[in-house]
Each structure stands twice: as structure tokens, then as C-alpha cells.
Design a protein around this motif. Structure first.
Motif, PDB file in Angstrom:
ATOM      1  N   UNK A 335       0.840  -1.201   0.000  1.00 41.97           N
ATOM      2  CA  UNK A 335       0.000   0.000   0.000  1.00 41.97           C
ATOM      3  C   UNK A 335       0.874   1.249   0.000  1.00 41.97           C
ATOM      4  N   UNK A 336       1.960   1.223   0.732  1.00 39.30           N
ATOM      5  CA  UNK A 336       2.883   2.356   0.765  1.00 39.30           C
ATOM      6  C   UNK A 336       3.454   2.630  -0.623  1.00 39.30           C
ATOM      7  N   UNK A 337       3.734   1.568  -1.392  1.00 41.03           N
ATOM      8  CA  UNK A 337       4.246   1.738  -2.752  1.00 41.03           C
ATOM      9  C   UNK A 337       3.227   2.437  -3.634  1.00 41.03           C
ATOM     10  N   UNK A 338       1.975   2.020  -3.550  1.00 41.09           N
ATOM     11  CA  UNK A 338       0.921   2.660  -4.341  1.00 41.09           C
ATOM     12  C   UNK A 338       0.842   4.147  -3.998  1.00 41.09           C
ATOM     13  N   UNK A 346      -1.656   4.030  -9.503  1.00 38.76           N
ATOM     14  CA  UNK A 346      -2.984   3.434  -9.653  1.00 38.76           C
ATOM     15  C   UNK A 346      -3.177   2.753 -10.997  1.00 38.76           C
ATOM     16  N   UNK A 347      -2.196   2.868 -11.899  1.00 38.28           N
ATOM     17  CA  UNK A 347      -2.344   2.236 -13.212  1.00 38.28           C
ATOM     18  C   UNK A 347      -2.429   0.720 -13.039  1.00 38.28           C
ATOM     19  N   UNK A 356      10.037  -7.838 -20.195  1.00 43.46           N
ATOM     20  CA  UNK A 356      10.402  -8.380 -21.498  1.00 43.46           C
ATOM     21  C   UNK A 356      10.046  -7.460 -22.648  1.00 43.46           C
ATOM     22  N   UNK A 357      10.349  -7.909 -23.859  1.00 45.72           N
ATOM     23  CA  UNK A 357      10.187  -7.078 -25.045  1.00 45.72           C
ATOM     24  C   UNK A 357       8.732  -6.751 -25.360  1.00 45.72           C
ATOM     25  N   UNK A 358       7.814  -7.613 -24.944  1.00 43.50           N
ATOM     26  CA  UNK A 358       6.401  -7.404 -25.257  1.00 43.50           C
ATOM     27  C   UNK A 358       5.614  -6.787 -24.104  1.00 43.50           C
ATOM     28  N   UNK A 359       6.302  -6.301 -23.089  1.00 42.28           N
ATOM     29  CA  UNK A 359       5.627  -5.695 -21.941  1.00 42.28           C
ATOM     30  C   UNK A 359       4.943  -4.402 -22.348  1.00 42.28           C
ATOM     31  N   UNK A 360       3.801  -4.079 -21.745  1.00 43.07           N
ATOM     32  CA  UNK A 360       3.133  -2.811 -22.045  1.00 43.07           C
ATOM     33  C   UNK A 360       3.981  -1.628 -21.598  1.00 43.07           C
ATOM     34  N   UNK A 361       3.820  -0.515 -22.265  1.00 42.03           N
ATOM     35  CA  UNK A 361       4.571   0.679 -21.894  1.00 42.03           C
ATOM     36  C   UNK A 361       4.079   1.199 -20.546  1.00 42.03           C
ATOM     37  N   UNK A 362       5.013   1.528 -19.689  1.00 38.32           N
ATOM     38  CA  UNK A 362       4.634   1.996 -18.360  1.00 38.32           C
ATOM     39  C   UNK A 362       4.337   3.490 -18.371  1.00 38.32           C
ATOM     40  N   UNK A 363       3.602   3.915 -17.363  1.00 35.03           N
ATOM     41  CA  UNK A 363       3.363   5.334 -17.118  1.00 35.03           C
ATOM     42  C   UNK A 363       4.236   5.742 -15.935  1.00 35.03           C
ATOM     43  N   UNK A 364       5.143   6.643 -16.166  1.00 35.63           N
ATOM     44  CA  UNK A 364       6.014   7.184 -15.115  1.00 35.63           C
ATOM     45  C   UNK A 364       7.226   6.298 -14.849  1.00 35.63           C
ATOM     46  N   UNK A 365       7.015   5.006 -14.472  1.00 41.57           N
ATOM     47  CA  UNK A 365       8.136   4.116 -14.201  1.00 41.57           C
ATOM     48  C   UNK A 365       7.636   2.686 -14.116  1.00 41.57           C
ATOM     49  N   UNK A 366       8.581   1.724 -14.224  1.00 45.71           N
ATOM     50  CA  UNK A 366       8.222   0.319 -14.073  1.00 45.71           C
ATOM     51  C   UNK A 366       7.712   0.032 -12.666  1.00 45.71           C
ATOM     52  N   UNK A 368       6.170   2.030 -10.683  1.00 49.14           N
ATOM     53  CA  UNK A 368       4.807   2.539 -10.566  1.00 49.14           C
ATOM     54  C   UNK A 368       3.832   1.628 -11.285  1.00 49.14           C
ATOM     55  N   UNK A 369       4.259   1.062 -12.408  1.00 51.37           N
ATOM     56  CA  UNK A 369       3.370   0.197 -13.185  1.00 51.37           C
ATOM     57  C   UNK A 369       2.955  -1.055 -12.413  1.00 51.37           C
TER      58      UNK A 369
END
Length: 402
Positions: A335-338, A346-347, A356-366, A368-369
């Protein structure tokens, strides 16, 4: 309790640290960091298992006579602590840490000779078939039947919340072999090949979007009687032994400490919304300090248990205390991480895997994702392996004598 390391143990710790620095693949480390659940995918976990197996360290909790390292409890702890600090993935726990001790304690010579090497080599990937619809915390009420028919058992029933059954080729499971005795006395421990006709696996997707657990259906599944571990009716005793290892066979504090360190480092870069950094915000620092104190206290309890084991004691019911504390701390830290990443935390991308190569693009940082997915996944910590309520009852009765 003396927690100072001897020169020999300090040298061992340094050797482990150097090995991890030189041999932990970066893609494996990145995959572990981007995995929401406690169970990493086989492509990550088995890759790391193979590195450790080649070194001879995969069976680090195993006796030497069964292919393990034969390390002392302290050295096992040091190994786990250094792996956590290096960001290594969790090992494949179900075969390595749960089934293997059952086999070398209760299994016959043929079972030990066949299955233990295959666990280390990765030829067998195991899942655990304990819980059933209507038999979770009250596991003794399980209804899956195994009827003896000559040299085989015919098994009918279902298991639920079966972690990684969709990856596994084998399942160790509890079955009812006698309905005429007290319910605990009628349970046996059976090994099932999941390629056997009559076995089907249905996925259960979590709120986090993870396919981690399943329901396994068993319809007239014919299992060789030689796959019975121990004696008929001994399953409840074996299950209690296994659950003690599950709750107390590992050290949770080092991994929790590592995750808390990562959150603190991220907070150095996150805005507090007032022109400063979140890491300097008083309320946030208070939450971190509270979590840190909890982790340190858990670490001391786990070290005390290790010291007792080193003196010949069994893990015992006090492991329920570590399970209870670790579960609550896991949820508190997630919860602290969120909250650390704010809106970006919240994403909730439902695509998997997040590495990996097919991972979705993150918002802000991995980091956070993965935060929201990890938070949702860790809701299960206070349920699996025995709920908080079950652990509290065990502590009250067996530890405090209430």
C-alpha cells in the motif's frame, strides 16, 4: 542470542554476495522486479533455478545426502538475505521447499530416488492440491476421494486456488481414503501426474489480472498406489509438517526490507505536491518508520527461530507468528508503494507479463506500473497458507497457552 557472524560465516556471506553480483542475469532481476505476485513465472524462476543448480546451491535447504548443500540454518538465512538484497527472484517454492522435505521425511526410497533429482533439475514442476470449494481454512473437511482398486487409486473431486497448476506437470495433494473414521484420520497424501486422463485445469484470474491460480478437476483419475506418500491416513500429519515448513521454512524479513528500500529510493524522486520531495514529508516518513520497525522485529523473530532450529528444535507453531506478521507487513508495504507513486501508482495494465520485449509501456516508471497489481495480489497474503484468523488461533493455543 548472539547474532555476530563467525569469520567463516562472514566469508560465506561474501562468497554468496560475489556470486550474485557476477551471475544473477539482469533480465531475470528485471523480471522479478516487474512480477506482481509472490510466484514468479517459470521462464524467470526456472532460469534462476538453473543457475543455482549448476552452482550446486539450488537445494540450499536440503540435506547433503539428498542432493542439497547441507548448509547450517544460519547459512541458509544468509543466502536468502543476500538473494533478497540482490533483487533475485523467489525460488520455485512448491517443489523445492514444500514437497521435497515431505519426500525425504515420509517418502520411500524409490520416491526419494526418483522425484528429488527431478525437482532439482527442473524436469518436474509441482503444484499443491490442498484447498477445495468448501474446504479452505477447514482443510480437514476436504471431500476429494481416492478409492483403492488393486494397485491403483481412483480419484474424484476438485482442488481450488491451485497455484501454477497451468504450468505444472505434477501435483501433490490431499485426498480422502477413509470416510468411516475421524475426518483428519481419513486423509492421505498422494502424488498425481497432471497428464493423466481425467485431469483438467480451469484458470482463475485475479483482480490484478494475474493468471496465478486455478481450479483442478479430477474425474476418475487412475493413480498408481505407489504414489502414496507415507501410509494411508497419514496425510493430515504430513500436511501439518508441510505447513510448518511453508510458514516458517523461509525468512520473509529480508525481502520485505529490500522492497521497503526500493520504495524509499523512489520517494527521493517523487514530488510531495508542495515543491519538495515525498521522502522529506513527515507523514510519509512516519509510515516508513513504522513499517521498518515491523520488518526489523520480524527479522529478530525469524533469527530466533533459526537459532532454535540450529539447536535441534523443529520450526513449531511459532512459525504462525512469522506468517501473521509477514502477511500484514507485506500488505502495508505494498500500500505504501501505491501511495508513493500517487496517480501513477494506480495504473493497472492487465497485460502480462510486465517484463520483457512485449511488456506494455509503463506510465512514469516500471515500479509505478507494478504497484497497483502487486497491492491487489498481496490481498491474498492474509488468506493463503492459513488465514490471519487461523494463525491467531494457533498462536493463542499453542504459543501463548490460552
Amino acid at each position: 542470542m548472539d547474532i555476530d557472524l563467525s569469520p567463516e560465516d562472514a566469508a560465506f556471506r561474501d562468497d554468496v554476495r560475489a556470486f550474485l553480483r557476477d551471475n544473477l542475469p539482469q533480465d531475470v532481476k528485471a523480471g522479478a522486479a516487474s512480477t506482481p505476485s509472490v510466484f514468479v513465472e517459470p521462464e524467470i524462476g526456472q532460469a534462476w533455478n538453473a543457475v543455482l543448480h549448476a552452482k550446486g546451491w539450488l537445494g540450499y535447504q536440503w540435506p547433503a545426502e539428498h542432493g542439497g548443500t547441507g548448509w547450517t540454518p544460519l547459512r541458509r538465512y544468509l543466502f536468502e538475505k543476500e538473494c533478497a538484497a540482490a533483487g533475485a527472484p523467489n525460488l520455485t517454492v512448491l517443489g523445492l521447499k514444500l514437497l521435497a522435505p515431505v519426500l525425504w521425511t515420509f517418502g520411500n526410497p524409490g520416491q526419494k530416488a526418483y522425484y528429488l533429482p527431478r525437482i532439482l533439475s527442473g524436469d518436474d514442476y509441482w503444484c499443491q492440491g490442498f484447498s477445495e470449494p468448501g474446504a479452505g481454512s477447514d482443510l480437514a473437511s476436504l471431500k476429494t476421494r481416492a478409492v483403492r482398486n488393486g494397485d491403483t487409486y481412483v480419484v474424484n473431486g476438485s482442488k481450488i486456488w491451485t497455484t501454477h497448476a497451468h504450468h505444472a506437470n505434477r501435483m501433490f495433494t490431499l485426498v480422502r481414503t477413509n470416510t468411516e473414521v475421524k475426518k483428519q484420520a481419513g486423509i492421505s497424501f498422494l502424488l498425481i501426474d497432471l497428464d493423466t486422463p481425467g485431469v483438467s485445469v480451469r484458470p482463475i484470474l485475479t483482480n490484478a489480472g494475474d493468471h496465478e491460480v486455478n481450479q483442478v478437476f479430477l474425474e476418475d483419475v487412475v493413480v498408481p498406489a505407489e504414489n502414496l506418500v507415507g501410509e494411508e491416513g497419514q496425510g493430515w500429519t504430513i500436511a501439518k509438517f508441510l505447513l510448518e515448513n511453508e510458514r516458517g521454512g523461509s525468512c520473509h524479513a529480508p525481502k520485505l526490507c529490500y522492497d521497503l528500500d526500493q520504495i524509499e529510493a523512489a520517494a527521493q524522486q517523487e514530488s510531495d505536491g508542495k515543491g519538495g520531495k515525498l521522502a522529506d514529508q513527515t507523514d510519509w516518513r512516519r509510515r516508513v518508520a513504522k513499517a521498518r520497525l515491523g520488518v526489523n522485529a520480524l527479522d529478530m523473530i525469524e533469527l530466533k527461530i533459526i537459532a532454535d532450529i540450529a539447536k535441534g528444535s523443529k520450526p513449531g507453531p511459532q512459525t504462525s507468528l512469522t506468517k501473521l506478521l509477514a502477511s500484514n507487513l507485506r500488505q502495508e508495504i505494498d500500500l505504501l508503494a501505491v501511495d508513493t507513486f500517487g496517480i501513477a501508482g494506480l495504473q493497472l495494465d492487465m497485460t502480462r507479463p510486465l517484463y520483457g520485449d512485449n511488456a506494455p509501456e509503463d506510465i512514469h516508471s516500471k515500479a509505478a506500473q507494478v504497484a497497483a497489481a502487486r497491492y491487489l495480489n498481496s490481498r491474498a497474503w492474509t488468506i493463503f497458507g492459513g488465514t490471519n484468523e487461523v494463525q491467531s488461533t494457533i498462536i493463542a493455543k499453542s504459543v501463548l497457552g490460552l
